[in-house]
Design an enzyme around this catalytic site. Sequence first.
Site, PDB file in Angstrom:
ATOM      1  N   HIS B 356      13.225  12.667  52.528  1.00 28.56           N
ATOM      2  CA  HIS B 356      12.541  12.896  51.252  1.00 28.56           C
ATOM      3  C   HIS B 356      11.605  14.092  51.342  1.00 28.56           C
ATOM      4  O   HIS B 356      11.477  14.867  50.386  1.00 28.56           O
ATOM      5  CB  HIS B 356      11.760  11.642  50.829  1.00 28.56           C
ATOM      6  CG  HIS B 356      11.315  11.662  49.410  1.00 28.56           C
ATOM      7  ND1 HIS B 356      10.016  11.899  49.037  1.00 28.56           N
ATOM      8  CD2 HIS B 356      12.014  11.503  48.260  1.00 28.56           C
ATOM      9  CE1 HIS B 356       9.921  11.854  47.719  1.00 28.56           C
ATOM     10  NE2 HIS B 356      11.121  11.618  47.214  1.00 28.56           N
ATOM     11  N   CYS B 357      10.982  14.274  52.482  1.00 33.05           N
ATOM     12  CA  CYS B 357      10.008  15.361  52.677  1.00 33.05           C
ATOM     13  C   CYS B 357      10.655  16.746  52.627  1.00 33.05           C
ATOM     14  O   CYS B 357       9.975  17.731  52.353  1.00 33.05           O
ATOM     15  CB  CYS B 357       9.314  15.216  54.023  1.00 33.05           C
ATOM     16  SG  CYS B 357       8.508  13.633  54.282  1.00 33.05           S
ATOM     17  N   ILE B 358      11.940  16.834  52.943  1.00 33.49           N
ATOM     18  CA  ILE B 358      12.584  18.159  53.037  1.00 33.49           C
ATOM     19  C   ILE B 358      13.427  18.474  51.805  1.00 33.49           C
ATOM     20  O   ILE B 358      14.214  19.418  51.814  1.00 33.49           O
ATOM     21  CB  ILE B 358      13.429  18.287  54.326  1.00 33.49           C
ATOM     22  CG1 ILE B 358      14.596  17.288  54.348  1.00 33.49           C
ATOM     23  CG2 ILE B 358      12.536  18.097  55.567  1.00 33.49           C
ATOM     24  CD1 ILE B 358      15.619  17.557  55.454  1.00 33.49           C
TER      25      ILE B 358
END
Lengths: 366, 366
Positions: B356-358
């Site tokens: 999700h962070c990338i």
Amino acid sequence: MRIIKDTTPLEDGYRMPGEFEPHQGCIMIFPERPDSWQYGAYAARKAFVKVAEAISFSEPVTVCASAAQYDNARAALPAHIRVVEMSSNDSWARDYAPTFVKNKEGQIRGIDWGFNAWGGLYDGLYFPWDKDNQMARKLCDLFEKDVYDKRDFILEGGSIHVDGEGTCIVTAPCLLSKGRNPQMSREEIEETLRQYLGVSVVIWLPCGIYNDETNEHVDNICAFVRPGEVVLAWTQDKEDVQYEMSNACLAALEQARDARGRSLKVHKLLLPAPVTVTKEECEGLDSCDGEPTRMPGERLAASYVNFYIANKNIVMPGFGDPMDKLAKETLQELFPHRQVIQIYARDILIGGGNIHCITQQIPANI
Amino acid sequence: MRIIKDTTPLEDGYRMPGEFEPHQGCIMIFPERPDSWQYGAYAARKAFVKVAEAISFSEPVTVCASAAQYDNARAALPAHIRVVEMSSNDSWARDYAPTFVKNKEGQIRGIDWGFNAWGGLYDGLYFPWDKDNQMARKLCDLFEKDVYDKRDFILEGGSIHVDGEGTCIVTAPCLLSKGRNPQMSREEIEETLRQYLGVSVVIWLPCGIYNDETNEHVDNICAFVRPGEVVLAWTQDKEDVQYEMSNACLAALEQARDARGRSLKVHKLLLPAPVTVTKEECEGLDSCDGEPTRMPGERLAASYVNFYIANKNIVMPGFGDPMDKLAKETLQELFPHRQVIQIYARDILIGGGNIHCITQQIPANI
């Protein structure tokens, strides 16, 4: 973005449209290089912004800027012009943005020619040129167009003009230069142009504009107005070295037949008086490889032929010369359905080219 | 791209859609930074490529790469994924690509929050963060979306989750951190979220995942499955420091009412066994400001909640843990209309985040 290596545009049914055919947009590059653009490029940027604004009346404009210049470019350009980060060695979109080709369904592909800074280690203008050479592929990726990999053939977009109906005009000193594709014969070069531009006839001019450091690109001396009609940079001054050069080009054009078998109608576009670099301008340029970039009194290759044909406008240079007005009137007569916008372009010219050199059209997909 | 400073998305009728609403595409950034990605980022790049490929089954993916990495990224990614040159300090698209908002006509705008590397000079993770902070605006320009200038408010995309129906979930340790907006009260921060995300209710979780160096971003502990339903990272191991943390979040979620007045249905998503960094991994990381980036034995914030909801797929991490299978089955049950793709993500986790962070979704304009 698919990279195509095994077929040519001609084989795949693609051809390069004439610049006067509809565009979906235009690509430019924000100027920065301090050995090209005097006094930190501030004056050049203003001129580039005016060109981008003028073109944006006709079609969407995307301006590439380096990471360092992105914020400046964004602030300098109006909101409706897109700015994208892209690194380059200089700002000549004509010469290293992709040449776009189109098929009968309106699909667009790019051509990624090799670029070596107008002559590579033989007589190129700077080193390295790696970032310029990457731009065509990056731009195809950005615009989501498949791309022909033709990096093994050195060609700048400013060294070709096409009528979109099978005819290409080039200059011999550029395309036959030892700094381009010296391993290839003239016939092999012609065949490459046929395969990639989708043309059948290549018209060779014997020269371009005097002291044009691109090895005399065609886009500074001669351009198609429409199929069967060209403008030719001209002078009536028999003392000017350009006089013989323009006459030689006229003779070549008069002898030529285009791909449809037509003789070309040649419109003469009178040049401004010779433009030379001042001492003050030279002092505002960084050296290149330790050598001065320009010398005071050096003649620049000023020509009104270096205009851009936008969808609704002609964007052409002016030089603060009495001939500016006549040149504008001439082009306005030749392009009755487009409004001619003349932009003072000495600050582009000092960099080594003009409005056509700093633009590249993307054909419409219709 | 118009830069909007005088109005807020709420005033203009815009709201942030839930991630499960339709996307027109996804943005990622190619990893490069040698103090984030062990052994020159080669393993991380392979994992990023797998994530991009998985998402590209659902929606168009654009991957940003530095000038230095453009050719590598282009070669590593399949042709249908677009690569654009864009400089950054690291590779966390969730946190500094724009948060996109949408109005009832389907028009999309971006929000350019301030970014300070998860805490700035107080407890940020690297310095400088200037290129990261420029990305939201560059991406809005690239995608031709107008952008709200909210750089005076520090927020990362991973620190918020919305249901698209007026509810936002955040964690207190992040949004109230002294490294974010210490001059603002909790009420002022809530009001900013209301104005910019178009929400009316903000649910505050007391914590996130243990040792999460983002100050415990919500996107690693809790995510909306659909309006009224969330997943919560969970452990049954009472000895684990995470046990109390997840229980505290559960209590907060059980007490909460969303913007429509609903109680939230909480689905527990069991965590993998604690994941720690090895000595060999640490030896493959450059130092940051002269300090080691990670220490052997350091616990990483591994969580299955850090998944991406693509149009047709859920792209979730795996850790080579026996719990991987159960987590996949749990998400597959929760998202019956999307195929769950699990990607081995230790090489992303070591960098400090997960799938999700990338990633950052662009809502569809329908």
